[in-house]
Design an enzyme around this catalytic site. Structure first.
Site, PDB file in Angstrom:
ATOM      1  N   CYS A  80       0.833  -1.206   0.000  1.00 39.41           N
ATOM      2  CA  CYS A  80       0.000   0.000   0.000  1.00 39.41           C
ATOM      3  C   CYS A  80       0.871   1.262   0.000  1.00 39.41           C
ATOM      4  O   CYS A  80       1.504   1.533  -1.017  1.00 39.41           O
ATOM      5  CB  CYS A  80      -1.003  -0.063   1.155  1.00 39.41           C
ATOM      6  SG  CYS A  80      -2.418   1.016   0.842  1.00 39.41           S
ATOM      7  N   HIS A 180      -3.097  -4.789   1.586  1.00 40.88           N
ATOM      8  CA  HIS A 180      -2.492  -5.149   2.876  1.00 40.88           C
ATOM      9  C   HIS A 180      -2.603  -6.654   3.115  1.00 40.88           C
ATOM     10  O   HIS A 180      -3.605  -7.110   3.656  1.00 40.88           O
ATOM     11  CB  HIS A 180      -3.234  -4.450   4.015  1.00 40.88           C
ATOM     12  CG  HIS A 180      -3.073  -2.977   4.036  1.00 40.88           C
ATOM     13  ND1 HIS A 180      -2.103  -2.335   4.777  1.00 40.88           N
ATOM     14  CD2 HIS A 180      -3.770  -2.003   3.423  1.00 40.88           C
ATOM     15  CE1 HIS A 180      -2.207  -1.034   4.615  1.00 40.88           C
ATOM     16  NE2 HIS A 180      -3.213  -0.804   3.790  1.00 40.88           N
ATOM     17  N   GLU A 182      -1.019  -8.170   5.345  1.00 39.25           N
ATOM     18  CA  GLU A 182      -0.854  -8.359   6.795  1.00 39.25           C
ATOM     19  C   GLU A 182      -2.190  -8.258   7.527  1.00 39.25           C
ATOM     20  O   GLU A 182      -2.355  -8.786   8.614  1.00 39.25           O
ATOM     21  CB  GLU A 182       0.175  -7.354   7.358  1.00 39.25           C
ATOM     22  CG  GLU A 182      -0.271  -5.904   7.487  1.00 39.25           C
ATOM     23  CD  GLU A 182      -0.355  -5.163   6.152  1.00 39.25           C
ATOM     24  OE1 GLU A 182      -0.184  -5.798   5.092  1.00 39.25           O
ATOM     25  OE2 GLU A 182      -0.636  -3.956   6.177  1.00 39.25           O
TER      26      GLU A 182
HETATM   27  N1  GLN Z   1      -3.449   6.384   0.823  1.00 40.98           N
HETATM   28  C1  GLN Z   1      -2.216   6.110   1.494  1.00 40.98           C
HETATM   29  C2  GLN Z   1      -1.042   6.755   0.774  1.00 40.98           C
HETATM   30  O1  GLN Z   1      -1.091   6.957  -0.403  1.00 40.98           O
HETATM   31  C3  GLN Z   1      -1.935   4.622   1.593  1.00 40.98           C
HETATM   32  C4  GLN Z   1      -2.953   3.973   2.490  1.00 40.98           C
HETATM   33  C5  GLN Z   1      -2.497   2.695   3.097  1.00 40.98           C
HETATM   34  O2  GLN Z   1      -1.303   2.403   3.190  1.00 40.98           O
HETATM   35  N2  GLN Z   1      -3.455   1.955   3.564  1.00 40.98           N
HETATM   36  O3  GLN Z   1      -0.053   7.042   1.394  1.00 40.98           O
END
Ligand code: GLN
Length: 199
Positions: A80, A180, A182
């Site tokens: 992410c 994610h 995890e």
């Molecule tokens: N929207 C976040 C970003 O771009 C990422 C969100 C997340 O890691 N769940 O930094």
């Protein structure tokens, strides 16, 4: 013992550490300073807020060290926000181009917050090349919009209104996941990542 570093500056690093603890032959290492990177065999960059994690990477002088790990073939996985931080090119779905810091280690273009806001979070099954089907949590997730060699997009989902959307990419020893693993406890992803260490 395989020492897997988890960048522990901001975000959900503890969830990664917890899963790693459940795997045989793995010692998780919380990485907060450049010195902590000296002895890791692999590195995970967790989800969180990519702008915040990026600023802390710069403030703590970690960028060069992470780049040399990548260069030397050490496996690196970004989940992410971590995937955003690995990308060469980043924009935001609503605000467009951003000048935020990224490590620029993978030949991928990502769009932050591509699926909307927190309340648009969802769980989906994704088929990823070389890993198989995984259960994935998407929370303000980025889209992997484009990849160029040696990077390639390795997994897609069909999302209403967006069509086929790239959500994972691989470039040699590096892996970018828009979701994610995890949070859903997807051990398959970690087992695959650990095989890269031994490869
Ligand atoms: N929207 C976040 C970003 O771009 C990422 C969100 C997340 O890691 N769940 O930094």
């Amino acid at each position: 013992m395989v020492r897997v570093g988890v960048l522990a500056l901001q975000g959900d690093f503890l969830e990664h550490v917890q899963i790693l603890r459940e795997l045989d032959g793995v010692e998780p290492v919380a990485v907060k300073r450049a010195d902590d990177l000296s002895s890791v065999d692999a590195l995970i960059i967790p989800g969180g807020e990519s702008t915040t994690i990026g600023s802390l990477i710069v403030a703590r002088g970690l960028a060069d060290k992470i780049a040399s790990l990548a260069e030397s073939g050490t496996p690196i996985m970004g989940t992410c926000a971590g995937a955003v931080l690995l990308a060469k090119s980043v924009s935001d779905k609503t605000v467009g181009p951003t000048d935020q810091f990224t490590l620029k280690l993978m030949n991928i273009e990502v769009v932050r917050n591509a699926f909307g806001r927190q309340r648009e979070s969802f769980i989906a099954d994704v088929d990823i090349d070389e890993i198989g089907r995984v259960r994935a949590a998407f929370i303000r997730a980025p889209e992997i919009k484009n990849a160029w060699p040696p990077a390639r997009i390795t997994g897609f989902i069909d999302y209403p209104g967006m069509g086929r959307v790239g959500v994972s990419a691989k470039q040699d020893n590096m892996l970018a996941l828009a979701f994610h693993p995890e949070i859903t406890g997807e051990k398959k992803v970690y087992e695959y990542f650990l095989r890269l260490v031994k490869a």
